[in-house]
Design a protein around this motif. Structure first.
Motif, PDB file in Angstrom:
ATOM      1  N   UNK A  14     -14.155  13.953 -12.005  1.00 57.99           N
ATOM      2  CA  UNK A  14     -15.315  14.577 -12.223  1.00 57.99           C
ATOM      3  C   UNK A  14     -15.697  15.739 -11.188  1.00 57.99           C
TER       4      UNK A  14
ATOM      5  N   UNK B 220     -11.482  19.732  -7.807  1.00 54.98           N
ATOM      6  CA  UNK B 220     -11.042  20.906  -8.284  1.00 54.98           C
ATOM      7  C   UNK B 220     -10.150  21.764  -7.465  1.00 54.98           C
TER       8      UNK B 220
ATOM      9  N   UNK C 280      -8.590  28.154  -7.562  1.00 59.41           N
ATOM     10  CA  UNK C 280      -7.703  28.907  -8.448  1.00 59.41           C
ATOM     11  C   UNK C 280      -7.399  30.364  -7.742  1.00 59.41           C
TER      12      UNK C 280
ATOM     13  N   UNK D  17     -17.461  32.235  -0.594  1.00 55.88           N
ATOM     14  CA  UNK D  17     -17.904  32.384  -2.108  1.00 55.88           C
ATOM     15  C   UNK D  17     -18.074  31.038  -2.890  1.00 55.88           C
TER      16      UNK D  17
ATOM     17  N   UNK E 110     -21.092  29.284  -5.249  1.00 60.82           N
ATOM     18  CA  UNK E 110     -21.002  28.869  -6.503  1.00 60.82           C
ATOM     19  C   UNK E 110     -21.851  27.455  -6.888  1.00 60.82           C
ATOM     20  N   UNK E 111     -21.996  27.369  -8.374  1.00 60.93           N
ATOM     21  CA  UNK E 111     -22.612  26.134  -8.479  1.00 60.93           C
ATOM     22  C   UNK E 111     -21.731  24.949  -8.200  1.00 60.93           C
ATOM     23  N   UNK E 112     -22.105  23.950  -7.690  1.00 61.42           N
ATOM     24  CA  UNK E 112     -21.649  22.766  -7.313  1.00 61.42           C
ATOM     25  C   UNK E 112     -21.808  21.657  -8.470  1.00 61.42           C
ATOM     26  N   UNK E 113     -21.154  20.737  -8.071  1.00 58.65           N
ATOM     27  CA  UNK E 113     -21.277  19.298  -8.764  1.00 58.65           C
ATOM     28  C   UNK E 113     -21.873  18.169  -8.060  1.00 58.65           C
ATOM     29  N   UNK E 114     -22.570  17.566  -9.045  1.00 56.15           N
ATOM     30  CA  UNK E 114     -23.224  16.389  -8.424  1.00 56.15           C
ATOM     31  C   UNK E 114     -22.517  15.112  -8.625  1.00 56.15           C
TER      32      UNK E 114
ATOM     33  N   UNK F 167     -24.863  16.837  -4.129  1.00 60.63           N
ATOM     34  CA  UNK F 167     -24.124  18.216  -4.478  1.00 60.63           C
ATOM     35  C   UNK F 167     -22.931  18.349  -3.831  1.00 60.63           C
TER      36      UNK F 167
ATOM     37  N   UNK G 124     -20.014  21.288  -3.201  1.00 62.12           N
ATOM     38  CA  UNK G 124     -19.908  22.617  -3.641  1.00 62.12           C
ATOM     39  C   UNK G 124     -18.440  23.168  -2.925  1.00 62.12           C
TER      40      UNK G 124
ATOM     41  N   UNK H  51     -15.248  20.323  -2.609  1.00 61.54           N
ATOM     42  CA  UNK H  51     -14.767  19.697  -3.667  1.00 61.54           C
ATOM     43  C   UNK H  51     -13.216  20.647  -3.950  1.00 61.54           C
ATOM     44  N   UNK H  52     -13.128  21.947  -3.602  1.00 62.32           N
ATOM     45  CA  UNK H  52     -11.885  22.705  -3.282  1.00 62.32           C
ATOM     46  C   UNK H  52     -11.289  22.498  -2.257  1.00 62.32           C
TER      47      UNK H  52
ATOM     48  N   UNK I  29      -8.696  19.651 -12.195  1.00 61.03           N
ATOM     49  CA  UNK I  29      -8.944  20.920 -12.562  1.00 61.03           C
ATOM     50  C   UNK I  29      -8.566  22.278 -11.990  1.00 61.03           C
TER      51      UNK I  29
ATOM     52  N   UNK J 221      -3.499  26.675 -13.219  1.00 60.83           N
ATOM     53  CA  UNK J 221      -3.892  28.023 -12.741  1.00 60.83           C
ATOM     54  C   UNK J 221      -3.183  28.270 -11.355  1.00 60.83           C
TER      55      UNK J 221
END
Lengths: 470, 681
Positions: free
Chosen positions: A294, A297, A300, A313, A317-321, A331, A333, A336-337, A400, A404
């Motif tokens: 979840x 990511x 890309x 950048x 961007x919106x993160x994920x909780x 959160x 941000x 996660x990348x 995710x 790509x």
């Protein structure tokens, strides 16, 4: 084997018609072991390759791995996805193939009494009613089911012989085949020639398959896969401010909602016995999997994540909780990348504080280096065909953005070549790619002549598997 | 022939739903009623041959031919003459006895195929007339293996004249009964629990608990039986037997208390420290306990009850000394009260006690009904078998008829009556006295079997709450959690979380469903995060911006927003956009193969909502009956669709053809055809 490419539109059920055999397909991996009937779309049984050990006994299946006193979790495979503990392997496979996929066999004492009343011609696929057959056949539980097993491409000759020995002698299979995972994974994608990129639980591997054969010199593997990513997440959580506590689900009795970043307000469970580290690690892996599903990511592009400006950048961007089992949430941000970037760029990997070898990534271990090395290992004439048929499989590729990124990197690495990445759309098709391929293969009418029969085995001994299953 | 439609009438369809304890069956599905017939799922090995008999059969010395006229009832029903021609011996069938019974289904698995097939034959022969053209709808447990299904198919087509067979997965059957396209079916059976997640009418995940017990050591069963065993263990010291525990479990006084987050035991047990009225009531109820004549050791029991209670309370309060002192005081007080014997006062207290709900009372009564079967021997040589009829779970409460003469037993009488566990048992006027209906003596010298019905009130303390073992409930809750979270496609998880259904008669234990639901909610629910509520960020259920250049946030989650967002107008426009956004933009990205399936970008953590599915309300009989047996309802619905629907279009006809295996298809494909021509999910 099949010389012509298979297409997914070829339904296996159409081809076997009358002489269908009730074959079983077994696909063992480090994280889970899959088993089912040939010709079906999905494995019937998927259980962890981890098993419980308690009071000198081994217990199998997901539902038995619960907190208990004196309970240890073990795995019958090693991190190279090769069977390590053959006793446990036999037992876990028997649990799947005999206990869960075959009808219950009467216990020996009442066997005679029960079988006489049998209608003789009632059962077909089961080993129950072999009254008329010889006694030793009665002992053999899989006397009517051919078995197709998969193996890692780097499996040792000794392990392969052991596999056929167990199925032929212990289970009495009438026919056996051992197939390498990249071959069957490419079949599952409907291809006989492909470059298979398999990023699974314990290993990432890149293998060139040509006409259903593995090209030995192309086999490349590295540990940059699911478990490595879990360790990256662990390290990231440790280095986070504030440090994120890894509390697996089983520890939590109940929880109350808290503010983001606030300490957890949960009631933890207490156990009157010590919890083994192996059990805790197994449970932690469940949580890490959820985090991967979840939150994590793959960057890309454009460019690599570490390229200047990209991190900033990503931060904007919106993160994920993500809410931990104990209710604390935060959160995520840019992290996660970053946490998955080590798969592509060795410089981006989190360095574990404890100088853990597993966390290190060398240049040759990234996915792209594997692909490059693999292609360099094959004849130059084959390369363009392979690169136009890249099959992506393995559950870690479900991250995710993985495809790509792979596309982008390959385009940058091989400009001018036609690149086509094939990745199944359904999650389960990518998780069980090898099993599905095995299911297709073993239900094909044309495959029947390929099986190693019991007779051949009896004549040649276990060495036959080396000669036949190349 | 298979293209022929509407071949069968609704009345002529045989529906069989086998369970490990009892099997529901019915001929006809016209009215969608609760099951008309129930059979205990068991067979008995014939001593002399290798055949299976549906009832326990004993040989008895036959002394006179006068009993012959009484016999016709049994053979007519059983379809097989059980009378021995021998003058010396005759066979008696006892439909209530389970002596030497073989249970062919154990925890969903077919443990003994021969017995199971014989059982199917028995059910089939009782319910059908051989001249009828009877398609069969047979429910299969998830544990049935592929060879199992094929064996059953082969047997049915070869042994019966059935024109078509449909095997239906029990989870799918439940879904047909309750009509929701996405649901999680939790089937709490006798020894196992099955959790089946269904998305868009396809089975997407399955977890079972207790189905594959370890033969070497502990049989790790689950389901309703585990609670009976727990009760028995708690009450063994008070002289309870299995049957008493079973009845207590089914009675209304036995319940699983709600899950209480903060309580040390996770439930609020009623205690004697409660306010005065409760205390008085509790005392009073103890005093007014009628010690019936049969309960010879009533006094001793009560003393023991105190002992058990002590332990329970000490654990709860954690203050032993104070508790003991208090207890002592209570005892003397009670003795004083009893001595005074002020009837009015006691009656008042009792009345107050009755007003309290069961969950607030420390002790409560339940009425135990015992059946004593005995052979009143008139002739010394007759084998007198006095046995308490400890039949299967469903067996005892039904048999309220005293049947004169064992050889005149009417198996159908006991089988036909649907059990309704929830229904309070009618209060017998002569509760304390054994209701003995003397049998009409057939001959002077034959042994008569008499069934006495004995009712007595038994008081139970906190055991009736404590049996709900946390670890057992946790096993079920965890199975549900793992099943839903184990669905491979993440976007399928929320609908499965929001439509939980509990079925199976194990789920009839009062409060169990609610407790499991509360446990799941307290433990696993993902709360709306303050990080998404008050910052200018998107919640994690939002689709990821795709790398295609478009930075428009997309949401693939069409249902209610999992993270409850404030709806005031001052809300962040990003949020507003996100919550009202349409469906996801598929990633092209040159990735082939993905174009076939739907492209979902659902990556939200689940569950954000855990709810029970709404049950249908338009079937009044089922409302009364309860939806624990919804799979039977679903099997009827599916049978109508598979066998009775006609005038379908080409597509519908083909779909219908794949729902069941007709005899024509069987002749063509063999038993393996059942894998495609059925509803096994």
């Amino acid at each position: 084997m099949s010389q012509q490419p298979l297409t997914t539109s070829v339904q296996p059920t159409e081809t076997y018609g009358g002489d269908e055999v009730s074959a079983l397909v077994l696909d063992p991996g480090y994280c889970s072991t899959r088993a089912g009937y040939a010709g079906e779309e999905m494995p019937r049984q998927v259980i962890p390759s981890f098993y419980g050990h308690i009071d000198g006994r081994d217990i199998f299946g997901d539902e038995v791995i619960v907190p208990r006193a004196g309970f240890e979790v073990r795995n019958y495979m090693n991190r190279d996805s090769v069977v390590e503990d053959w006793d446990a392997a036999t037992k876990i496979w028997e649990h799947l193939l005999l206990k869960r996929l075959q009808p219950e066999r009467p216990t020996p004492p009442n066997k005679n009494g029960l079988n006489i009343g049998d209608d003789g011609d009632v059962a077909m696929g089961d080993g129950d009613n072999n009254d008329e057959n010889m006694v030793d056949n009665l002992e053999k539980p899989l006397a009517e089911s051919p078995l197709l097993m998969t193996e890692a491409p780097w499996n040792s000759a000794k392990a392969r012989e052991k596999a056929i020995e167990i199925s032929m002698e212990t289970w009495g299979c009438p026919a056996f085949w051992l197939s390498r995972t990249p071959v069957v994974a490419s079949f599952a994608a409907g291809k006989a020639t492909a470059l298979v990129v398999d990023v699974g639980g314990a290993n990432a591997s890149v293998t060139a398959v040509h006409d259903g054969m593995v090209l030995k010199r192309s086999i490349q593997k590295s540990p940059i896969a699911g478990l490595w990513l879990s360790n990256q997440i662990r390290t990231m959580w440790e280095q986070n401010e504030p440090k994120v506590d890894l509390v697996p689900t089983f520890m939590v009795e109940n929880k109350k909602p808290v503010e983001a970043g606030a300490p957890a307000d949960a009631r933890l469970r207490t156990f009157p016995f010590p919890i083994a580290d192996s059990f805790r690690a197994f449970e932690e892996e469940r949580l890490l999997t959820e985090f991967k599903e979840s939150v994590v990511e793959v960057w890309r592009g454009p460019g690599r994540y570490m390229a200047p400006g990209n991190e900033d950048y990503a931060r904007s961007q919106p993160g994920r909780v993500f809410e931990m089992p104990d209710g604390s949430n935060q959160m995520w941000r840019e992290q996660r990348y970053k946490v998955s970037e080590g798969m592509w760029d060795e410089t981006a990997a989190y360095a574990s504080a404890g100088a853990d070898e597993e966390g290190r990534v060398s240049k040759g271990q990234t996915i792209l280096s594997l692909i490059k090395a693999s292609l360099e290992g094959v004849d130059i004439d084959l390369r363009s065909n392979l690169i136009a048929n890249i099959v992506v499989t393995g559950s870690t590729t479900l991250l995710n953005g993985f495809n790509d990124r792979l596309n982008m990197e390959l385009a940058a690495m091989y400009p001018g070549l036609k690149i086509k990445v094939h990745a199944a759309g359904l999650t389960s098709e990518r998780r069980f790619g090898a099993w599905i391929g095995g299911s297709i293969l073993s239900s094909l009418g044309t495959f029947h002549q390929m099986w190693i029969s019991k007779k051949e085995y009896d004549e040649n001994g276990p060495g036959i598997v080396e000669k036949r299953c190349k | 022939m298979s293209s022929q439609t509407g071949k069968w009438r609704e009345e002529s369809i045989l529906i069989i739903c086998p369970g490990s304890q009892s099997t529901m069956a019915q001929l006809g599905c016209a009215d969608l009623t609760p099951p008309a017939r129930r059979f205990p799922t068991r067979m008995f090995k014939d001593e002399d041959s290798d055949d299976w008999r549906p009832y326990y059969t004993t040989k008895r010395r036959k002394t006179t031919l006068a009993s012959a006229p009484a016999a016709p009832a049994a053979p007519a029903v059983n379809g097989g003459a059980k009378k021995d021609e021998d003058d010396q011996w005759e066979y008696f069938e006892d439909p209530d006895s389970d002596e030497g019974a073989v249970y062919p289904i154990q925890a969903g698995r077919i443990a003994n195929m021969d017995a199971f097939l014989a059982f199917l034959d028995h059910v089939h022969s009782i319910l059908t007339n051989t001249y009828h053209n009877t398609p069969i709808m047979l429910m299969a447990s998830p544990q049935w293996t592929r060879p199992d299904c094929e064996t059953v198919t082969r047997y049915i087509f070869e042994k019966t004249k059935t024109p078509a067979l449909c095997l239906i997965h029990s989870g799918v059957a439940t879904q047909y009964g309750l009509k929701w396209p996405n649901m999680t079916v939790v089937d709490i059976g006798f020894e196992k629990v099955d959790v089946t997640c269904i998305y868009d009418s396809c089975i997407v995940s399955h977890v079972d608990v207790g189905s594959y017990p370890d033969p070497e050591a502990m049989r790790e069963i689950s389901g309703g039986e585990i609670f009976t065993r727990k009760l028995l263990k708690l009450l063994e010291g008070k002289g309870f037997n299995r049957e008493m525990a079973e009845q207590l479990k089914k009675s209304s006084v036995c319940e699983v208390l709600p899950y209480v987050v903060d309580s040390p035991r996770l439930m609020n047990l009623p205690s004697e420290d409660a306010p005065v009225p409760t205390k008085a009531a509790a005392e009073a109820s103890m005093i007014v306990e009628p010690i019936d004549e049969l309960d010879l050791d009533g006094e001793a029991k009560e003393a023991e009850a105190d002992g058990v209670l002590d332990i329970a309370n000490i654990v709860t309060s954690g203050n032993a000394r104070e508790f003991l002192a208090k207890k002592e005081k209570e005892k003397t007080e009670r003795a004083r009260l009893a001595k005074k014997g002020k009837d009015k006062e006691i009656a008042d207290a009792a009345a107050r006690a009755l007003r309290l709900p069961n969950s607030k009372r420390v002790r409560n009564m339940f009425c135990y009904e015992d059946l004593i079967t005995e052979d009143v021997l008139v002739q010394p040589s007759a084998p007198a078998s006095t046995s308490e009829s400890t039949t299967a779970a469903t067996g005892t409460s039904e048999v309220q008829k005293t049947e004169p003469g064992a050889d005149q037993q009417q198996p159908s009488a006991s089988e036909a009556q649907p059990t309704s566990d929830d229904a309070p048992k009618p209060e017998a006027p002569a509760a304390a006295e054994p209701a003995v209906v003397p049998a009409a003596p057939e001959t002077a010298v034959i042994a008569e079997r008499q069934i006495k019905r004995v009712r007595r009130d038994i008081e139970v303390g906190l055991e009736r709450f404590l049996f709900a073992d946390r670890s057992e409930i946790d096993r079920i809750a965890e199975a549900i959690y793992r099943a839903v979270q184990g669905i491979r496609e993440m976007y399928m998880r929320p609908p499965c979380w929001e439509n939980l259904v509990f079925v199976g008669n194990g789920a009839r234990v009062r409060g169990l469903k609610e407790n499991i639901l509360q446990t799941l909610q307290a433990r696993h629910l993902i709360s709306p995060s303050s990080a998404t509520m008050f910052t200018s960020e998107l919640p994690s259920n939002m689709g990821t911006p795709t790398g295609t250049g478009s930075q428009t946030p997309t949401s693939s989650f069409a249902g209610g927003p999992p993270h409850q967002l404030p709806t005031s107008s001052s809300v962040n426009p990003l949020l507003q956009a996100a919550t009202t956004a349409g469906l996801a933009v598929p990633t092209g990205g040159g990735v082939a193969g993905a174009d076939g399936g739907p492209s979902h970008h659902f990556h939200s953590q689940t569950p954000t909502a855990i709810k029970l599915a709404q049950l249908p309300t338009y079937l009044s009989e089922w409302n009364k009956h309860g939806f624990e047996e919804a799979m039977f309802l679903g099997a009827q619905v599916a049978a109508r669709l598979a066998f009775c629907l006609h005038n379908l279009d080409a597509q519908g006809t083909e779909a219908q053809r794949l729902m069941s295996l007709s005899r024509v298809d069987y002749n063509e494909f063999g038993p393996k055809g059942i894998q495609r021509h059925s509803m096994l999910g």
